[in-house]
Design an enzyme around this catalytic site. Sequence first.
Site, PDB file in Angstrom:
ATOM      1  N   GLY A  51      17.257   2.407  -3.886  1.00 13.91           N
ATOM      2  CA  GLY A  51      18.670   2.670  -4.189  1.00 13.91           C
ATOM      3  C   GLY A  51      18.935   2.750  -5.679  1.00 13.91           C
ATOM      4  O   GLY A  51      19.756   3.550  -6.135  1.00 13.91           O
ATOM      5  N   GLU A  95      12.022  30.622 -17.447  1.00 11.92           N
ATOM      6  CA  GLU A  95      10.827  31.283 -17.996  1.00 11.92           C
ATOM      7  C   GLU A  95       9.917  31.798 -16.883  1.00 11.92           C
ATOM      8  O   GLU A  95       8.714  31.575 -16.878  1.00 11.92           O
ATOM      9  CB  GLU A  95      10.079  30.341 -18.955  1.00 11.92           C
ATOM     10  CG  GLU A  95      10.966  30.009 -20.152  1.00 11.92           C
ATOM     11  CD  GLU A  95      10.201  29.894 -21.461  1.00 11.92           C
ATOM     12  OE1 GLU A  95       9.126  30.503 -21.583  1.00 11.92           O
ATOM     13  OE2 GLU A  95      10.717  29.213 -22.344  1.00 11.92           O
ATOM     14  N   GLN A 106       0.816  -1.213   0.000  1.00 12.11           N
ATOM     15  CA  GLN A 106       0.000   0.000   0.000  1.00 12.11           C
ATOM     16  C   GLN A 106       0.857   1.274   0.000  1.00 12.11           C
ATOM     17  O   GLN A 106       0.457   2.291  -0.578  1.00 12.11           O
ATOM     18  CB  GLN A 106      -0.927  -0.009   1.210  1.00 12.11           C
ATOM     19  CG  GLN A 106      -2.135   0.860   0.991  1.00 12.11           C
ATOM     20  CD  GLN A 106      -3.152   0.706   2.107  1.00 12.11           C
ATOM     21  OE1 GLN A 106      -2.795   0.594   3.281  1.00 12.11           O
ATOM     22  NE2 GLN A 106      -4.409   0.688   1.746  1.00 12.11           N
TER      23      GLN A 106
END
Lengths: 259, 382, 328
Positions: free
Chosen positions: B340, B363, B279
């Site tokens: 990792g 921007e 989960q």
Amino acid sequence: MEIVVCIKPVPEAETRLRVAPGGATLDAEGVKFVLAGYDESALEQALLLKEALAGSKVHAISFGPAPRTEEVLRAAVALGADLATWVESPSGSAVDPIQVARALAGAIAAIPHDLVLCGKQAGDDEAGLVPSALGELLALPDFGSVVDLRWDPVTARFKFLRSTDAGGERWEAATPCVIGLQQAWNDPRTAKLPNILKSRKAAIAKHPAGPDLPGARSEPQGFELPAPRTGARLIEYKSPQEAAQTLVRILREEAKVFP
Amino acid sequence: MADFSLSAEQESLRDLARKFARTEMAPHAAECDRTPRFPEEIYRKAFDLGLMNLNVPVDYGGSGLGVFEACLIVEELAHACGGMTTSVIANCLALEPILLGGTPEQKDRFLKPFCAEYNLASFCLTEPSGGSDAGSLKTRARREGDHYILDGEKCFITNAPHASLYTVFATIDPALKTKGITAFVVPRSAVGLSTGKDEEKMGHRASSTSTVRFEGVSVPVADRLGEEGAGFSMAMRTLDQTRTPIGALATGIAQAALDHAAAYSLKRQSFGKPISEHQAIQIKLANMAQSVHAARLLTWHAAWTIDRGAKGTLESSIAKCFASDAALHVADEAIQTFGGYGYMKEYPVEKLLRDAKLTQIYEGANEIQRTVIARELLRQYA
Amino acid sequence: MTGPILIVGEVQNGHLSGPTLEAISVARSLGGSPSSLVGFVAGHDSRSTALEFGRFGVSHVWVARDPTLDSAPIAALALYIAAAATKAGAETILVGGTTLGRDLMGRLAIRWNAAVATGVTEVRRDGAALQVRRPIFGGRATETRRLDGAHVALALRPHAFPAPLDAPVDPVIEDLPSVPLPAAWLAPRRTGTETSAEGAGPSLGDASIVVSGGRGVRTAENFQLVEELAAALGAAVGASRAVTDAGWRPSSYQVGQTGRSVSPQLYLAVGISGAIQHLVGMLSSRVIVAINSDASAPIFRVADYGIVGDLFQIVPALTAEVRRVRAL
């Protein structure tokens, strides 16, 4: 040269296949349709011939339902086809490839055709029936599994290699003829953005498919997906030699595929 | 009536970009990032296919697309490589001032030959002493007869080492603040124009960035865009047009991160099952998906707003700001999903984080975007 | 549909080809008694192959001796086959899983008014009709089709059926009267034949083992490792698009969406990651083995057996082991 290219919309290769309600066909809901792989090669071959022979025209033709059929025709126009004809599928019902060939032949008979090019088969049904059926219907010689198609202006003949199980056959044929292309030894081009925009406005001629003829036919009854693959059984080993021995033993004794 | 479906034309444009991204860009993304390398051959192909000068009208040799279509394309390109996308769309930014402020004669003269062949242009606004505070730029333009003499330095200029055309913002008098800023078109061949070394960047390493120096560069009056002092508004209107595609670019990076993370979660096993069945990972993926989806919809909405002729400052600022933050967050979570391996350069996700970071900065930094959003917002309550 | 079945004989090295024998198996499995099995073979010197039909229980063989067939397009052959089917009163025509089989079907569908199918892996009777199963979508799905009509013609999928057991009969061999061929069909000329690359090993289409190499092989020179393994196994050599695109081997090696589709008994993928465009060309292989250094490569999801490791070590060891075992 008037070159007719038969193209077919097929689900793109990455499509997750699902079975349609009823269980007999692919569920096309939400599926993205693209120009079939061999047909893309055939179209590229047609465009190469057109570029090599001044005054040539490429006429793309496709059978099938809206909107996918119109879309592959527009894609062909964006790639460089001069004309496009949509042979309208009479209904959404599943069709027999031979009925498709009859519909296409009806449309091709009505337009100039020095060369009818097809992909040797489509990636969905893999039937490969259309090129030879077109040959019979149009009373032209046909050649399937063709690679390396060239036009020899001196003899005014096509020269090509027909790939066979034993290797290949070299052929020479004059126009008109039907060619089912296995692999154009070409890298199909990508349509340029401005041509894509122009293709949206191109006129697509419509041709009625004609009545579904009675008689011999094949009808899909089932569409099954294989059980999900569980993944490879990985061979454990301490040395390459051990890996090789284990694999050979498995192939001989369990899989029984070792000669 | 809202309609979120794409037209067949829009789908075919997106398909083109997707095909180009997958077949031409993606296979080289890791190598160009690592080396780093500016893959000019890929940019040439992008030009050949019409993927480069998206906003330039067809009459001037561009693709003539609206912002919405441009966003569809940019997202697909960025899915393959953010850095390459920045270089591919830099022309849109650099040429927009010409589209906004150029006379028909100038557009003919500058855009037609430029767009007829593969050419790169650079938008030169930011300076070493400031980017966000565009009103206080230091590059000077002094009028001498029928010429201006430009002196100063621009920095962080995309594609500058490879560009053949520069749109440059300079002040005729710093005391005039924003009202002194004036825009010019300067060719690479101008005497006194030089570019600096290619900057070593954290991300967008397939793109090229350098300083541009102007040392007594003489620019004909005929190459000034608009009136003296019109430059600031031209720059801001340019950014109003190009901000939204940056949202699309960020969305593309975020989508790539989600795609990598979801695919990895299905095959990576821990505690005897794929991590996608844990989960903790599912929640991560669900949150990432929400971010991506929201980023795309905000971008689409801003693009739609602008294409209808509205200025869209609020919408585009929200889109750019949200999507770039989302890209950083989603890329971060993708790395976390990989564990990792995600931290290793051998895997594709750490690049996404580095590429995503820039979208929060360039921007218009997100701080500026938030300032703009707040200003536009409070105006409605005042 | 219980009438005679016509089996189209193809000749390879002077004998009925493997695919033809598979077609005979299918004909026999459809309940054909020897009297209902009819062979067809073309060529001016085809008596010995006609006799070979008898070895497998085919009691009657029609021979087309027209010498023009040696170099005529398939359209001409289709005419003779339809003529033989009519002579034999056949209701079904079976052809092996070859290029010829596929290319005949469209012709026979029209000329002989037959319901047709290609690439068939299973056949059974369904009342008056035949029901066939065939892999589609590059082996990612299987469809069942019902073939209705007075005539049915099938081209099989190679390697999908066993070779027939001997059931010798003394076949009646009859020459077909010559059939007038339209001049247009005879105009194209076959100017030569080519055997598969280097003439060594079987071709991709009919090999029962295929060894393919991919990007992981890294260079054109290294591709020899793949070829050596194939030679040891008596296998055909294939390649992924990465290899042919890089020019390490010609396009004719390519297995996949825009190359050849193969369905051998054994497919060995060496250094191939398993992009979908490759998979659709080989998924219907019976047994798939993958050798790749990347354990997460998609090829391992479709393979039956896998070795995760350095192909430069594994493949030479495997070649040596195959040679050792075959020498025993």
